[in-house]
Design a protein around this motif. Structure first.
Motif, short mmCIF file in Angstrom:
data_model
loop_
_atom_site.label_atom_id
_atom_site.label_comp_id
_atom_site.label_asym_id
_atom_site.label_seq_id
_atom_site.Cartn_x
_atom_site.Cartn_y
_atom_site.Cartn_z
N ILE A 25 86.98 1.54 4.70
CA ILE A 25 85.77 1.67 3.93
C ILE A 25 84.91 0.47 4.16
CG2 ILE A 25 84.63 1.87 1.79
CD1 ILE A 25 87.10 3.44 0.88
N PRO A 26 83.90 0.23 4.77
CA PRO A 26 83.20 -0.89 5.16
C PRO A 26 82.67 -1.59 3.82
CG PRO A 26 81.72 0.93 5.65
CD PRO A 26 83.19 1.56 5.28
N LYS A 27 82.95 -2.64 3.38
CA LYS A 27 82.62 -3.32 2.10
C LYS A 27 81.73 -4.85 2.64
CE LYS A 27 84.93 -0.66 -0.57
NZ LYS A 27 84.22 0.04 -1.69
N GLY A 28 81.88 -5.13 3.77
CA GLY A 28 81.03 -6.48 3.79
C GLY A 28 81.62 -7.75 3.42
N LEU A 29 81.12 -8.85 3.79
CA LEU A 29 81.55 -10.19 3.16
C LEU A 29 80.69 -10.40 1.93
CD1 LEU A 29 82.23 -12.18 6.38
CD2 LEU A 29 83.74 -11.16 5.10
N ASN A 30 81.36 -10.99 0.97
CA ASN A 30 80.54 -11.47 -0.10
C ASN A 30 80.08 -12.96 -0.12
OD1 ASN A 30 81.17 -8.92 -1.47
ND2 ASN A 30 83.19 -9.65 -2.22
N GLU A 31 79.07 -12.82 -1.12
CA GLU A 31 78.57 -14.45 -1.22
C GLU A 31 79.53 -15.35 -1.59
OE1 GLU A 31 75.60 -14.44 -4.48
OE2 GLU A 31 74.28 -12.99 -3.15
N GLY A 32 79.48 -16.51 -1.11
CA GLY A 32 80.41 -17.31 -1.06
C GLY A 32 81.61 -17.63 -0.19
N ALA A 33 81.58 -16.27 0.61
CA ALA A 33 82.57 -16.47 1.88
C ALA A 33 82.03 -17.32 3.00
CB ALA A 33 82.83 -15.05 2.23
N LYS A 34 83.05 -17.63 3.52
CA LYS A 34 82.67 -18.41 4.90
C LYS A 34 82.51 -17.52 6.06
CE LYS A 34 83.03 -22.20 7.51
NZ LYS A 34 82.08 -23.33 7.39
N ALA A 35 81.31 -17.79 6.77
CA ALA A 35 80.98 -16.64 7.79
C ALA A 35 81.73 -16.86 9.05
CB ALA A 35 79.37 -17.06 7.99
#
Length: 202
Positions: A25-35
């Motif tokens: 299930i795609p959830k994506g990266l959250n704010e504060g995560a290292k891109a």
């Protein structure tokens, strides 16, 4: 700024063409995560890295599905119309697509795009950003019937994969400061959303 589905209900993934039968299930990266850094080629055949772009300033990174997608084309046109509002503030605008390089070139010409468009030839960028999903057979059949497009063939693949059309704002330290994520492909980050949230990356 954090955008996500306001409803507490589980998204109707099937209606968006997202196959979750495999547990992915795609959830994506959250704010504060290292891109995650990446290396890819743009529409001019130039090698681009996120690290290199961030040395110039913050980045607005977004994902689109392909030039067969009406919602994507509308988004690309809107971003191109307002690209100077973004770049004049020191940001780079970067698009990532799963379509093949020749399709990327078609997309660029179709919309006269002047910002960077990367083709995710190994599907690694959308995977690293938690956006990639398997496309349901029903949705593939729908696109073939309505838009005369095989998603897998358009992407030069045997299996149809797409990214959630998410948008990330990344500061010079490589930290995601804002994200727009919605599994519903009809919903995209507007130019006004980008402009409103760019300050978080400065």
């Amino acid at each position: 700024m954090f955008f996500d589905l306001v409803s507490a209900q589980e998204p109707d993934y099937k209606s968006y063409g997202i196959d979750i039968s495999n547990g992915r299930i795609p959830k994506g990266l959250n704010e504060g995560a290292k891109a995650p850094d990446f290396t890819a080629y743009d529409q001019k055949g130039k090698q681009v890295t996120l690290k290199g772009m961030l040395e110039k300033g913050p980045v607005v990174l977004f994902f689109y599905r392909g030039n067969w997608c009406p919602a994507c084309n509308k988004q690309l046109e809107a971003y191109q119309d307002s690209v100077n509002l973004i770049t004049d503030q020191g940001f780079s605008l970067i698009a990532v697509a799963p379509e093949t390089i020749d399709k990327v070139e078609q997309t660029v010409k179709m919309h006269n795009l002047t910002f960077t468009v990367l083709y995710d030839c190994q599907e690694k960028i959308m995977e690293d950003y938690g956006l990639m999903f398997d496309v349901t057979k029903d949705f593939q059949d729908l696109i073939m019937k309505s838009l005369k497009t095989s998603i897998a063939e358009h992407n030069g693949r045997d299996v149809a994969h797409l990214p959630v059309a998410a948008t990330y704002i990344i500061n010079r330290n490589g930290i995601i400061t804002s994200r727009y994520f919605d599994p519903d492909f009809h919903h995209r980050a507007s130019v006004s959303w980008i402009l409103k949230n760019m300050g978080s990356a400065l």
